[in-house]
Design a protein around this motif. Structure first.
Motif, PDB file in Angstrom:
ATOM      1  N   PHE A 138      19.590  35.594  -8.927  1.00 25.29           N
ATOM      2  CA  PHE A 138      18.136  35.365  -8.535  1.00 25.29           C
ATOM      3  C   PHE A 138      17.684  34.232  -9.315  1.00 25.29           C
ATOM      4  O   PHE A 138      17.975  33.928 -10.256  1.00 25.29           O
ATOM      5  CB  PHE A 138      17.382  36.855  -9.317  1.00 25.29           C
ATOM      6  N   PHE A 139      16.513  33.777  -8.721  1.00 28.90           N
ATOM      7  CA  PHE A 139      15.575  32.777  -9.361  1.00 28.90           C
ATOM      8  C   PHE A 139      14.222  33.617  -9.738  1.00 28.90           C
ATOM      9  O   PHE A 139      13.715  34.021  -8.744  1.00 28.90           O
ATOM     10  CB  PHE A 139      15.275  31.490  -8.571  1.00 28.90           C
ATOM     11  N   ALA A 140      13.803  33.398 -10.935  1.00 29.50           N
ATOM     12  CA  ALA A 140      12.360  34.245 -11.204  1.00 29.50           C
ATOM     13  C   ALA A 140      11.192  33.180 -11.451  1.00 29.50           C
ATOM     14  O   ALA A 140      11.880  32.238 -12.323  1.00 29.50           O
ATOM     15  CB  ALA A 140      12.568  35.353 -12.212  1.00 29.50           C
ATOM     16  N   ASN A 141      10.033  33.394 -11.002  1.00 17.65           N
ATOM     17  CA  ASN A 141       9.174  32.608 -11.273  1.00 17.65           C
ATOM     18  C   ASN A 141       7.759  33.552 -11.718  1.00 17.65           C
ATOM     19  O   ASN A 141       7.182  34.242 -11.042  1.00 17.65           O
ATOM     20  CB  ASN A 141       8.600  31.764 -10.107  1.00 17.65           C
ATOM     21  N   CYS A 142       7.952  33.675 -13.256  1.00 13.46           N
ATOM     22  CA  CYS A 142       6.870  34.366 -13.952  1.00 13.46           C
ATOM     23  C   CYS A 142       5.501  33.604 -14.265  1.00 13.46           C
ATOM     24  O   CYS A 142       4.769  34.182 -14.933  1.00 13.46           O
ATOM     25  CB  CYS A 142       7.607  35.304 -14.948  1.00 13.46           C
ATOM     26  N   ALA A 143       5.361  32.370 -13.784  1.00 17.01           N
ATOM     27  CA  ALA A 143       4.205  31.782 -13.846  1.00 17.01           C
ATOM     28  C   ALA A 143       3.234  31.809 -12.805  1.00 17.01           C
ATOM     29  O   ALA A 143       3.342  31.501 -11.708  1.00 17.01           O
ATOM     30  CB  ALA A 143       4.471  30.355 -14.260  1.00 17.01           C
ATOM     31  N   PRO A 144       2.055  32.666 -12.788  1.00 12.02           N
ATOM     32  CA  PRO A 144       1.372  32.836 -11.618  1.00 12.02           C
ATOM     33  C   PRO A 144       0.639  31.682 -11.244  1.00 12.02           C
ATOM     34  O   PRO A 144       0.359  30.740 -11.903  1.00 12.02           O
ATOM     35  CB  PRO A 144       0.103  33.742 -12.568  1.00 12.02           C
ATOM     36  N   GLU A 145       0.305  31.645  -9.898  1.00  7.35           N
ATOM     37  CA  GLU A 145      -0.177  30.681  -9.270  1.00  7.35           C
ATOM     38  C   GLU A 145       0.631  29.382  -9.293  1.00  7.35           C
ATOM     39  O   GLU A 145       0.053  28.429  -9.438  1.00  7.35           O
ATOM     40  CB  GLU A 145      -1.757  30.371  -9.735  1.00  7.35           C
ATOM     41  N   THR A 146       1.792  29.232  -9.140  1.00  7.15           N
ATOM     42  CA  THR A 146       2.702  27.903  -9.490  1.00  7.15           C
ATOM     43  C   THR A 146       3.462  27.942  -8.205  1.00  7.15           C
ATOM     44  O   THR A 146       3.956  29.000  -7.677  1.00  7.15           O
ATOM     45  CB  THR A 146       3.422  27.822 -10.702  1.00  7.15           C
ATOM     46  N   GLN A 147       3.745  26.829  -7.780  1.00 12.08           N
ATOM     47  CA  GLN A 147       4.961  26.466  -6.753  1.00 12.08           C
ATOM     48  C   GLN A 147       6.109  25.687  -7.297  1.00 12.08           C
ATOM     49  O   GLN A 147       5.802  24.631  -8.139  1.00 12.08           O
ATOM     50  CB  GLN A 147       4.247  25.719  -5.655  1.00 12.08           C
ATOM     51  N   VAL A 148       7.171  25.932  -7.015  1.00 10.37           N
ATOM     52  CA  VAL A 148       8.391  25.378  -7.312  1.00 10.37           C
ATOM     53  C   VAL A 148       9.060  24.538  -6.175  1.00 10.37           C
ATOM     54  O   VAL A 148       9.268  25.205  -5.257  1.00 10.37           O
ATOM     55  CB  VAL A 148       9.391  26.332  -7.967  1.00 10.37           C
ATOM     56  N   THR A 149       9.364  23.284  -6.620  1.00 15.62           N
ATOM     57  CA  THR A 149      10.326  22.481  -5.624  1.00 15.62           C
ATOM     58  C   THR A 149      11.627  22.040  -6.527  1.00 15.62           C
ATOM     59  O   THR A 149      11.387  21.703  -7.569  1.00 15.62           O
ATOM     60  CB  THR A 149       9.329  21.220  -5.185  1.00 15.62           C
ATOM     61  N   MET A 150      12.543  22.481  -5.790  1.00 18.58           N
ATOM     62  CA  MET A 150      13.807  21.859  -6.411  1.00 18.58           C
ATOM     63  C   MET A 150      14.961  21.889  -5.477  1.00 18.58           C
ATOM     64  O   MET A 150      14.878  22.579  -4.388  1.00 18.58           O
ATOM     65  CB  MET A 150      14.310  22.570  -7.688  1.00 18.58           C
ATOM     66  N   ASN A 151      16.106  21.039  -5.826  1.00 21.60           N
ATOM     67  CA  ASN A 151      17.264  21.058  -5.011  1.00 21.60           C
ATOM     68  C   ASN A 151      18.350  21.803  -5.765  1.00 21.60           C
ATOM     69  O   ASN A 151      18.390  21.714  -6.963  1.00 21.60           O
ATOM     70  CB  ASN A 151      17.793  19.743  -4.805  1.00 21.60           C
ATOM     71  N   VAL A 152      19.050  22.842  -5.194  1.00 24.39           N
ATOM     72  CA  VAL A 152      19.924  23.855  -5.865  1.00 24.39           C
ATOM     73  C   VAL A 152      21.127  23.740  -5.434  1.00 24.39           C
ATOM     74  O   VAL A 152      21.396  23.796  -3.923  1.00 24.39           O
ATOM     75  CB  VAL A 152      19.167  25.508  -5.874  1.00 24.39           C
TER      76      VAL A 152
END
Length: 440
Positions: A138-152
């Motif tokens: 899993f990838f988790a984003n616990c920062a509210p109201e944020t968007q993540v962009t990345m190459n994985v």
């Protein structure tokens, strides 16, 4: 509550669907605000490893309003077993603001604080997995109201005794050999069917040629499946065999449903034509199978990290259920037609034999659909991750038995036991039909 709902959905989907291919995957996450993203599900042995490479990483606010810079430790990757997933659900239920990265039940890999300098540059790290189990990445984003962009880029594998990498899950590493074995059985089946058709060529109908095409397509499908899994096992990529696999899978499924519908309508056995309603069934089943196969390709070639993965799975299940229901109607129509015809044409015994044949066909089709949709699903659900191959073996065995029974029932023979009857059998059949009408 949103996190709890998401985790509950993930738990359900992990129980329903299995990622049968653990390839080396390279993907792009673009402005994604989901709190949880599932990448892989893999059965590790005590020599398991997971390698993750991330690059072109950026984190931005999901709204136009200025938001504080998110804490990089609140975004990261982790492994989670199905047993621990239940514990994590309890933690989130007790505290809706709980971050899954703080859970004691996960196997943390890294967070964005480990990127140097965070969170702009790339990262490449391999982690050993020494506790054998089936884990989800899993990838988790616990920062509210944020968007993540990345190459994985993800790479999961187990090490064999000779040190070589095995990119198939611990419960699926037997699949290449198993699929190749079944392909040999179908090649032999094709040879036997051709021999029977040549020996009884006067009794061969067009449906028998279509049935031969179905067997041949099934054999090629299994050969491509074996090669696909072999190259994934050894190299982590299918080397183009997945394209051939999907092609023959599409042809096999369409041919299978077409043959069942045509036999169920009595085409080439009872009559050389199709009625309008029977044509409509074919016109419905074939396009739906096209849609189902497109959904299957999307699921197989992308994975659960895409946003519409749940929708595609639901489409696939719905279409499959509709097709399974649709192919039953022609068989029921044939049984009803034979029952009505037996009252008027004076050939009670022959119609009773045909009626018996199509009733048996109906039972076999229902049994096959029930086993492959319900029993196989149950095996996938209850089997330990090391024995996931058992459900594949059960499905292939059931398919082989189904083909053998159907092909035997409708084989081309000059003196078919169902259609050659003497006068005494004719009289007994008339009595049987009368008794049946009385019971109805």
């Amino acid at each position: 509550m949103a996190k709890l709902s998401l985790l509950s959905t993930v738990l359900l989907l992990l129980s329903l669907f299995f990622l049968t291919t653990a390839e080396i995957k390279t993907l792009t996450i673009n402005a994604d605000s989901r709190p949880m993203i599932l990448f892989e599900k893999f059965g590790f042995t005590h020599t398991g490893h997971v390698t993750i490479s991330v690059s072109s990483v950026s984190v931005s606010g999901s709204s136009s309003t200025s938001a504080p810079t998110p804490n990089p430790s609140r975004l990261g990757f982790f492994l989670l077993s199905e047993e621990s997933l239940l514990q994590v659900l309890v933690e989130i239920q007790q505290n809706p603001n709980f971050c899954v990265l703080d859970s004691h039940y996960i196997l943390r890999l890294f967070n964005f604080r480990d990127l140097s300098p965070p969170p702009l540059s790339g990262f490449n790290q391999s982690y050993p997995v020494t506790a054998p189990n089936e884990y989800s990445l899993f990838f988790a984003n616990c920062a509210p109201e944020t968007q993540v962009t990345m190459n994985v880029r993800t790479e999961v594998y187990n090490l064999d005794r000779d040190g070589s990498k095995d990119y198939l899950s611990a419960g699926l590493t037997q699949l290449p050999s198993m699929f190749f074995f079944y392909s040999l059985l179908y090649v032999a089946f094709v040879g036997i069917w051709i021999y029977v058709c040549v020996k009884n060529k006067k009794s061969v109908h067009r449906i028998h040629l279509l049935m031969a095409g179905l067997l041949l397509t099934k054999a090629f499908n299994l050969i491509c499946a074996a090669e696909d899994k072999h190259f994934v096992k050894v190299t982590g990529t299918p080397h183009g065999w997945d394209v051939l696999f999907y092609l023959f899978q599409f042809l096999r499924v369409v041919l299978l449903f077409t043959v069942i519908v045509l036999i169920g309508t009595g085409w080439s056995f009872l009559k050389p034509f199709l009625q309008e309603r029977e044509k409509k069934v074919l016109m419905i089943v074939i396009p739906l199978q096209v849609l189902a196969n497109v959904a299957s390709i999307v699921i197989g070639e992308t994975g659960p990290f895409i946003k519409d993965w749940v929708t595609w799975n639901q489409v696939f299940l719905l279409v499959d259920i509709i097709c399974c229901c649709a192919i039953i109607f022609p068989i029921v129509w044939s049984i009803r037609s034979l029952r009505e015809t037996s009252k008027t044409d004076g050939k009670a015994a022959r119609n009773l034999a045909k009626l018996t044949l199509f009733r048996q066909f109906y039972i076999v089709v229902i049994g096959y659909l029930y086993f492959t949709r319900i029993v196989v699903f149950a095996l996938k659900t209850i089997a330990a991750y090391k024995y996931q191959w058992v459900s594949n073996a059960a499905e292939e065995t059931a398919s082989l038995v189904f083909y053998m029974v159907i092909f035997y029932m409708f084989r081309p023979v000059e003196e078919n036991e169902y259609f050659v009857l003497d006068e005494e059998e004719e009289e007994a059949a008339e009595m049987a039909l009368r008794d049946e009408e009385f019971e109805l």
